[in-house]
Design an enzyme around this catalytic site. Structure first.
Site, PDB file in Angstrom:
ATOM      1  N   SER A 184       0.816  -1.221   0.000  1.00  0.00           N
ATOM      2  CA  SER A 184       0.000   0.000   0.000  1.00  0.00           C
ATOM      3  C   SER A 184       0.843   1.262   0.000  1.00  0.00           C
ATOM      4  CB  SER A 184      -0.867  -0.002   1.263  1.00  0.00           C
ATOM      5  OG  SER A 184      -1.393   1.269   1.507  1.00  0.00           O
ATOM      6  N   GLU A 238       0.142   3.678   1.665  1.00  0.00           N
ATOM      7  CA  GLU A 238       0.184   4.160   3.057  1.00  0.00           C
ATOM      8  C   GLU A 238       1.565   3.922   3.673  1.00  0.00           C
ATOM      9  OE1 GLU A 238      -2.162   5.573   5.548  1.00  0.00           O
ATOM     10  OE2 GLU A 238      -2.813   6.298   3.606  1.00  0.00           O
ATOM     11  N   TYR A 279      -1.947   0.121  10.587  1.00  0.00           N
ATOM     12  CA  TYR A 279      -2.180  -0.523   9.287  1.00  0.00           C
ATOM     13  C   TYR A 279      -0.932  -0.440   8.411  1.00  0.00           C
ATOM     14  CZ  TYR A 279      -3.746  -0.885   4.441  1.00  0.00           C
ATOM     15  OH  TYR A 279      -3.851  -1.227   3.120  1.00  0.00           O
TER      16      TYR A 279
HETATM   17  N1  GDD Z   1     -12.651   6.919   5.793  1.00  0.00           N
HETATM   18  C1  GDD Z   1     -12.829   8.238   5.943  1.00  0.00           C
HETATM   19  N2  GDD Z   1     -13.996   8.703   6.473  1.00  0.00           N
HETATM   20  N3  GDD Z   1     -11.820   9.060   5.551  1.00  0.00           N
HETATM   21  C2  GDD Z   1     -12.032  10.388   5.683  1.00  0.00           C
HETATM   22  C3  GDD Z   1     -13.209  10.927   6.219  1.00  0.00           C
HETATM   23  C4  GDD Z   1     -14.237  10.049   6.638  1.00  0.00           C
HETATM   24  O1  GDD Z   1     -15.288  10.440   7.122  1.00  0.00           O
HETATM   25  N4  GDD Z   1     -13.116  12.292   6.195  1.00  0.00           N
HETATM   26  C5  GDD Z   1     -11.914  12.580   5.674  1.00  0.00           C
HETATM   27  N5  GDD Z   1     -11.241  11.439   5.371  1.00  0.00           N
HETATM   28  C6  GDD Z   1      -9.879  11.367   4.815  1.00  0.00           C
HETATM   29  C7  GDD Z   1      -8.943  10.464   5.620  1.00  0.00           C
HETATM   30  O2  GDD Z   1      -8.462  11.153   6.771  1.00  0.00           O
HETATM   31  C8  GDD Z   1      -7.872  10.185   4.574  1.00  0.00           C
HETATM   32  O3  GDD Z   1      -6.923  11.201   4.558  1.00  0.00           O
HETATM   33  C9  GDD Z   1      -8.637  10.208   3.241  1.00  0.00           C
HETATM   34  O4  GDD Z   1      -9.933  10.774   3.538  1.00  0.00           O
HETATM   35  C10 GDD Z   1      -8.833   8.847   2.610  1.00  0.00           C
HETATM   36  O5  GDD Z   1      -9.353   7.976   3.593  1.00  0.00           O
HETATM   37  P1  GDD Z   1      -9.843   6.487   3.217  1.00  0.00           P
HETATM   38  O6  GDD Z   1     -10.815   6.541   2.096  1.00  0.00           O
HETATM   39  O7  GDD Z   1     -10.282   5.841   4.496  1.00  0.00           O
HETATM   40  O8  GDD Z   1      -8.550   5.788   2.616  1.00  0.00           O
HETATM   41  P2  GDD Z   1      -7.018   5.774   3.108  1.00  0.00           P
HETATM   42  O9  GDD Z   1      -6.247   6.670   2.203  1.00  0.00           O
HETATM   43  O10 GDD Z   1      -6.902   5.993   4.562  1.00  0.00           O
HETATM   44  O11 GDD Z   1      -6.605   4.256   2.853  1.00  0.00           O
HETATM   45  C11 GDD Z   1      -7.017   3.569   1.662  1.00  0.00           C
HETATM   46  O12 GDD Z   1      -6.020   3.612   0.684  1.00  0.00           O
HETATM   47  C12 GDD Z   1      -4.818   2.926   1.006  1.00  0.00           C
HETATM   48  C13 GDD Z   1      -3.856   3.089  -0.167  1.00  0.00           C
HETATM   49  O13 GDD Z   1      -3.178   4.307  -0.025  1.00  0.00           O
HETATM   50  C14 GDD Z   1      -7.356   2.138   2.073  1.00  0.00           C
HETATM   51  O14 GDD Z   1      -7.959   1.476   0.996  1.00  0.00           O
HETATM   52  C15 GDD Z   1      -6.109   1.369   2.460  1.00  0.00           C
HETATM   53  O15 GDD Z   1      -6.441   0.005   2.710  1.00  0.00           O
HETATM   54  C16 GDD Z   1      -5.122   1.465   1.291  1.00  0.00           C
HETATM   55  O16 GDD Z   1      -3.942   0.772   1.602  1.00  0.00           O
END
Ligand code: GDD
Length: 328
Positions: free
Chosen positions: A122, A124, A145
């Site tokens: 990832s 991340e 994670y």
């Molecule tokens: N989930 C979520 N919910 N994220 C939010 C929200 C909310 O209400 N509001 C703002 N965000 C912001 C998070 O703080 C983060 O910076 C961004 O939106 C994306 O969050 P997510 O969609 O939860 O994805 P992620 O970037 O943390 O992780 C995803 O991508 C990774 C690859 O870079 C996941 O799919 C991971 O499993 C994956 O490895």
């Protein structure tokens, strides 16, 4: 004879797109799926109940299936949740990959060959490293994670180096679709916007709107996984669009598509902030383009539009009483 693929996490977004991709190429597709989790599983796949915490079950499934290719997509994959469940996340997402690698090492087919292995690494893992991030960017994980994913990444490299297994890491940046879980930000936004448009919901609570991500389409990204296992040598590849957008940009795109102003509906709720945040991700997948011939096809705007249109259909069905969705 058909090639045989074993996919952990088959019931997730990526597992479902990968299964379709492999079935179209005449693979026999098997999935390791936690009991009761079959929502997105294509009925043409053969399911094996089990999960990544259970080494003996993984070994038994390897013996039953004798796969040619193994795709390790299973994980506790929610970054914020990993702060609440750090040990569970380390066990499933980190040690889980190691359990699969061990099963690979022990398993040989009739001619003595081990399967090929894909690890879902990832972006991340990069944390707040300067962008664009590529295969040479040092990791600095900023969540339980991401720490678990770094562990799994290096185990994959180590099994390749130590045992000469064909084991590759795909370092995938965020990838979304209408099948994305509703607790990830893109899907949370498209579902809520569609429901707001139809009067089924009136508020959307979010966290950090300034975070920037490199968002691609999951359907494009599973092709990269497969290409990695068809290549002559095992290697590690960044898979990304090279474009970065904020959560706010995504809101504008989605609500704009529905002729709405997100400012009228969005409220900020501290529960959706993380103890530490990855501020900005943007990948450079030039290596994958050059070596694998892989390119993303769906743009950011197209992605937002196709997810919104899908969720509008779902909201229409809900409004007509055909489903009983609840907002998250
Ligand atoms: N989930 C979520 N919910 N994220 C939010 C929200 C909310 O209400 N509001 C703002 N965000 C912001 C998070 O703080 C983060 O910076 C961004 O939106 C994306 O969050 P997510 O969609 O939860 O994805 P992620 O970037 O943390 O992780 C995803 O991508 C990774 C690859 O870079 C996941 O799919 C991971 O499993 C994956 O490895």
């Amino acid at each position: 004879m058909n090639r045989v693929a074993l996919v952990t996490g088959l019931s997730g977004q990526d597992g479902s797109y990968l299964a379709e991709f492999l079935l179209e190429r005449d693979y026999d597709v098997h999935g390791l799926v936690p009991y009761g989790r079959r929502e997105l599983c294509d009925p043409r796949c053969q399911l094996h109940y089990g999960d990544l915490t259970d080494a003996s079950r993984i070994a038994a499934v390897f013996n039953d299936v004798s796969p040619d290719e193994v795709y390790n997509l299973g994980a506790q994959s929610h970054v914020r949740v990993s702060f609440d469940l750090p040990v569970h996340t380390a066990d499933v997402t980190g040690v889980g990959a190691l359990r699969v690698l061990e099963a690979m090492r022990q398993h040989r087919d009739a001619s003595g060959r081990s399967p090929r292995f894909y690890q879902a690494s990832s972006s991340e893992m990069f944390g707040n490293a300067v962008s664009p991030q590529d295969e040479s960017t040092p990791f600095h994980p900023l969540s339980p994670y991401a720490c678990a994913k770094v562990f799994a990444y290096w185990q994959t490299v180590n099994y390749r180096d130590a045992y000469e297994l064909f084991a590759s890491n795909g370092i995938l940046f965020n990838h979304e679709s209408p099948r994305r879980g509703e607790h990830f930000v893109t899907r949370k936004i498209t579902r809520a916007a569609a429901r707001i448009k139809l009067g089924l919901q009136d508020r959307l609570a979010l966290g950090n709107l300034e975070a920037r991500r490199d968002w691609g389409f999951a359907g494009d990204y599973v092709e990269a996984m497969w290409l990695m296992l068809q290549h002559d040598e095992a290697d590690d590849f960044v898979i990304a669009t090279g474009q970065t957008h904020s959560v706010r940009d995504f809101l504008e795109e989605v609500f704009g598509h529905l002729d709405l102003d997100y400012n009228d509906f969005v409220e900020i709720d501290p529960q959706f902030f993380r103890p530490i945040e990855v501020d900005a991700l943007r990948g450079n997948s030039e290596k994958a383009r050059r070596i694998l011939g892989w390119e993303p096809r769906v743009s950011f705007s197209e992605l937002a539009r196709l997810m919104t249109e899908h969720d509008l259909e779902e909201a229409r069905a809900e409004a007509q009483g055909l489903t009983s969705e609840t907002p998250n």
